[in-house]
Scaffold this motif. Structure first.
Motif, short mmCIF file in Angstrom:
data_model
loop_
_atom_site.label_atom_id
_atom_site.label_comp_id
_atom_site.label_asym_id
_atom_site.label_seq_id
_atom_site.Cartn_x
_atom_site.Cartn_y
_atom_site.Cartn_z
N ASP A 44 0.84 -1.19 0.00
CA ASP A 44 0.00 0.00 0.00
C ASP A 44 0.87 1.24 0.00
O ASP A 44 1.98 1.24 0.53
CB ASP A 44 -0.89 0.03 1.25
N THR A 86 0.17 -4.03 14.02
CA THR A 86 1.25 -3.22 14.56
C THR A 86 2.55 -3.99 14.39
O THR A 86 2.61 -5.17 14.70
CB THR A 86 1.02 -2.93 16.06
N TYR A 94 5.29 0.84 13.47
CA TYR A 94 4.27 1.11 12.45
C TYR A 94 2.96 0.53 12.94
O TYR A 94 2.92 -0.58 13.47
CB TYR A 94 4.65 0.45 11.11
N SER A 95 1.87 1.29 12.78
CA SER A 95 0.57 0.75 13.18
C SER A 95 -0.50 1.17 12.19
O SER A 95 -0.44 2.24 11.60
CB SER A 95 0.19 1.21 14.59
N ASP A 96 -1.45 0.28 12.00
CA ASP A 96 -2.64 0.52 11.19
C ASP A 96 -3.82 0.13 12.05
O ASP A 96 -4.28 -1.00 12.04
CB ASP A 96 -2.58 -0.32 9.91
N ASN A 100 -6.06 4.44 10.86
CA ASN A 100 -5.03 5.44 11.16
C ASN A 100 -3.66 4.81 10.96
O ASN A 100 -3.27 3.91 11.68
CB ASN A 100 -5.16 5.96 12.60
N ILE A 101 -2.93 5.32 9.98
CA ILE A 101 -1.60 4.81 9.65
C ILE A 101 -0.58 5.69 10.36
O ILE A 101 -0.57 6.91 10.16
CB ILE A 101 -1.34 4.86 8.12
N LYS A 116 -4.77 8.99 7.43
CA LYS A 116 -5.97 8.17 7.58
C LYS A 116 -6.20 7.43 6.28
O LYS A 116 -6.05 7.99 5.20
CB LYS A 116 -7.19 9.04 7.90
N ARG A 117 -6.56 6.16 6.42
CA ARG A 117 -6.86 5.34 5.25
C ARG A 117 -8.17 5.84 4.64
O ARG A 117 -9.14 6.08 5.34
CB ARG A 117 -7.02 3.88 5.67
#
Length: 130
Positions: A44, A86, A94-96, A100-101, A116-117
């Motif tokens: 992505d 995470t 890194y976290s999704d 919220n990326i 934000k995705r």
């Protein structure tokens, strides 16, 4: 003379047919090079409000996330103890989480990237009532 010419043509045909064959080792090398990659990988690219882009490649089979930001590459390992997706190493995380990326530097609690995705929808599905 005819026998000599016929013999010469037959010898030339045999020689040319054996010269056109590839050696056996080359075919073995080709079969070894064609190995199937069965890793489940997703890739992505996210853009924040400032126009910065982050490229995230997640290998779900090996539980590794590779993050590219501003010419730097961060290799992170998935953390099962933290929520949703995470991944972290000793310096970065890194976290999704809920779209919220975030990429942050852990030892100074500094956010390097946040976006934000984008939702995949055509707007609101609510209908107006009169």
């Amino acid at each position: 003379m005819k026998n000599l010419f016929t013999l010469f043509l037959m010898g030339l045909a045999v020689l040319s047919s054996t010269a056109c064959k590839h050696p056996g080792k080359e075919t073995e090398a080709l079969t070894e090079a064609v190995s199937e990659n069965k890793d489940e990988i997703s890739k992505d690219v996210f853009t924040d409000s400032y126009g910065e882009k982050i490229e995230v490649t997640i290998n779900h089979t090996k539980n590794i996330a590779t993050v590219h930001l501003e010419g730097k590459t961060y290799d992170l390992k998935k953390s099962d103890a933290l929520p949703e997706y995470t991944a972290s190493n000793e310096e970065y995380q890194y976290s999704d989480i809920k779209g919220n990326i975030t990429l942050l530097k852990k030892n100074v609690d500094m956010v390097l990237f946040h976006a934000k995705r984008e939702t995949k929808g055509s707007g609101s599905a609510k209908m107006a009532s009169y």
